[in-house]
Write a protein that holds these residues in place. Structure first.
Motif, PDB file in Angstrom:
ATOM      1  N   LEU A 197      -3.108  11.377   3.386  1.00 32.09           N
ATOM      2  CA  LEU A 197      -4.078  10.585   2.642  1.00 32.09           C
ATOM      3  C   LEU A 197      -4.230   9.211   3.260  1.00 32.09           C
ATOM      4  CD1 LEU A 197      -3.100  11.479  -1.028  1.00 32.09           C
ATOM      5  CD2 LEU A 197      -4.883  12.496   0.392  1.00 32.09           C
ATOM      6  N   GLY A 198      -5.219   8.514   2.840  1.00 35.21           N
ATOM      7  CA  GLY A 198      -5.410   7.146   3.303  1.00 35.21           C
ATOM      8  C   GLY A 198      -4.452   6.206   2.601  1.00 35.21           C
ATOM      9  N   LEU A 199      -4.671   4.954   2.812  1.00 41.60           N
ATOM     10  CA  LEU A 199      -3.824   3.933   2.193  1.00 41.60           C
ATOM     11  C   LEU A 199      -4.396   3.551   0.835  1.00 41.60           C
ATOM     12  CD1 LEU A 199      -3.587   3.590   5.427  1.00 41.60           C
ATOM     13  CD2 LEU A 199      -2.584   1.384   4.862  1.00 41.60           C
ATOM     14  N   PHE A 209       0.184  -5.322   9.256  1.00 47.41           N
ATOM     15  CA  PHE A 209       1.059  -4.370   8.588  1.00 47.41           C
ATOM     16  C   PHE A 209       2.440  -4.293   9.229  1.00 47.41           C
ATOM     17  CE2 PHE A 209      -1.405  -2.018   5.452  1.00 47.41           C
ATOM     18  CZ  PHE A 209      -2.689  -2.443   5.739  1.00 47.41           C
ATOM     19  N   GLY A 210       3.411  -4.001   8.398  1.00 48.35           N
ATOM     20  CA  GLY A 210       4.742  -3.664   8.855  1.00 48.35           C
ATOM     21  C   GLY A 210       4.831  -2.177   9.173  1.00 48.35           C
ATOM     22  N   PRO A 211       6.010  -1.720   9.606  1.00 45.86           N
ATOM     23  CA  PRO A 211       6.165  -0.316  10.000  1.00 45.86           C
ATOM     24  C   PRO A 211       6.309   0.641   8.818  1.00 45.86           C
ATOM     25  CG  PRO A 211       8.206  -1.478  10.301  1.00 45.86           C
ATOM     26  CD  PRO A 211       7.199  -2.505   9.897  1.00 45.86           C
ATOM     27  N   LEU A 233       4.847   6.970   2.416  1.00 49.86           N
ATOM     28  CA  LEU A 233       5.141   5.807   3.258  1.00 49.86           C
ATOM     29  C   LEU A 233       4.593   4.579   2.533  1.00 49.86           C
ATOM     30  CD1 LEU A 233       6.190   4.793   6.061  1.00 49.86           C
ATOM     31  CD2 LEU A 233       3.811   4.988   6.840  1.00 49.86           C
ATOM     32  N   LEU A 236       3.691   0.772   2.755  1.00 51.44           N
ATOM     33  CA  LEU A 236       3.378  -0.222   3.770  1.00 51.44           C
ATOM     34  C   LEU A 236       3.190  -1.596   3.150  1.00 51.44           C
ATOM     35  CD1 LEU A 236       0.838   2.002   5.672  1.00 51.44           C
ATOM     36  CD2 LEU A 236       2.900   1.066   6.702  1.00 51.44           C
ATOM     37  N   PHE A 283      -4.175   0.927  -2.269  1.00 47.75           N
ATOM     38  CA  PHE A 283      -3.714  -0.414  -2.595  1.00 47.75           C
ATOM     39  C   PHE A 283      -2.838  -0.397  -3.852  1.00 47.75           C
ATOM     40  CE2 PHE A 283      -3.671  -4.878  -3.210  1.00 47.75           C
ATOM     41  CZ  PHE A 283      -3.993  -5.137  -4.526  1.00 47.75           C
ATOM     42  N   TYR A 333       0.846  -1.184   0.000  1.00 50.35           N
ATOM     43  CA  TYR A 333       0.000   0.000   0.000  1.00 50.35           C
ATOM     44  C   TYR A 333       0.887   1.242   0.000  1.00 50.35           C
ATOM     45  CZ  TYR A 333      -3.920  -2.991   1.458  1.00 50.35           C
ATOM     46  OH  TYR A 333      -4.879  -3.972   1.526  1.00 50.35           O
ATOM     47  N   GLN A 363       0.920   5.161   1.280  1.00 51.23           N
ATOM     48  CA  GLN A 363       0.260   6.137   2.147  1.00 51.23           C
ATOM     49  C   GLN A 363       0.946   7.476   1.963  1.00 51.23           C
ATOM     50  OE1 GLN A 363       0.332   5.351   6.425  1.00 51.23           O
ATOM     51  NE2 GLN A 363      -1.530   6.550   6.730  1.00 51.23           N
TER      52      GLN A 363
END
Lengths: 113, 113
Positions: A41-43, A104-106, A88, A90, A45, A35, A37
């Protein structure tokens, strides 16, 4: 139990370069999702891999690509980087097709200058 | 048809109060509705999730209310605590070989003493 891990934590590139981001899923998970980010904003896909195959991709240009290795780890490649690719990224993993919970990872913070 | 609309964008609640975040979706194929909590510098973590066969699910101080006919679902945080201050994302997904999640744009929740 180790969670989803991603590397690197931060990545700085310049326009036109290529970026490679890596993800290791939770042990036993066969599905990996990517994803984006962007700030505020949102995530969004990007890609979904399961059992080594690309199962679905989001509305992103072909310069976003990836693969999944036999050990289920995955990498995301972004070619011809543009400033708006700064975000970012993810990675999430799940047990596989038909299961819902994504862990999810960091994330990897990609900055394009 | 794939959108998930989330409101409010930001929310300030006094400690001990009830925090309410709302989401609405359009795609009737969605059958899985998770909520994720994200702290700064971290990836999203699954908080609670619901399927359309129930109208409410409660886990501790967190409750999801689901209205299938209105295509809406909401997160209620009872007795809100400063440690709940985070960004919350609703999401929706379906299990028809298309296992991606469509996320809302997030709500930044701040709990004040």
């Amino acid at each position: 139990e180790a969670g989803v891990t991603q590397s690197p934590t931060h990545l700085i590139k310049t326009r036109g370069q290529q970026a490679t981001l890596r993800c290791s899923p939770i042990s036993g998970h066969t599905s990996v999702y990517w994803y984006q980010q962007a700030l505020g904003l949102g995530l969004q896909f990007l890609l979904w891999y399961d059992e080594g195959e690309e199962r679905n991709r989001g509305n992103f240009p072909p310069r976003f690509s990836g693969r999944q290795f036999p050990n289920y780890s995955s990498e995301l490649n972004v070619n011809a980087l543009e400033l708006e690719d700064s975000a970012l990224y993810l990675c999430a993993s799940s047990l596989g097709v038909g299961t819902d919970t994504q862990y999810f990872g960091p994330g990897t913070r990609l900055t394009v200058l | 048809q794939q959108q998930v609309k989330q409101s409010p964008q930001s929310l300030i609640v006094q400690k001990g109060g009830i925090s309410i975040i709302n989401c609405a979706y359009e795609n009737t194929a969605f059958d899985y509705f998770p909520w994720y909590q994200q702290f700064p510098g971290k990836g999203p973590a699954l908080l609670i999730a619901i399927r359309p066969d129930v109208s409410e699910k409660k886990e501790g101080r967190f409750t999801i209310s689901f209205n299938k006919s209105a295509k809406q679902f909401s997160l209620h945080i009872m007795d809100s605590q400063p440690g709940d201050s985070a960004t919350y994302f609703c999401a929706a997904g379906s299990n028809f070989g298309n296992e991606k999640l469509t996320f809302g744009t997030g709500t930044r929740l701040t709990i004040i003493p």
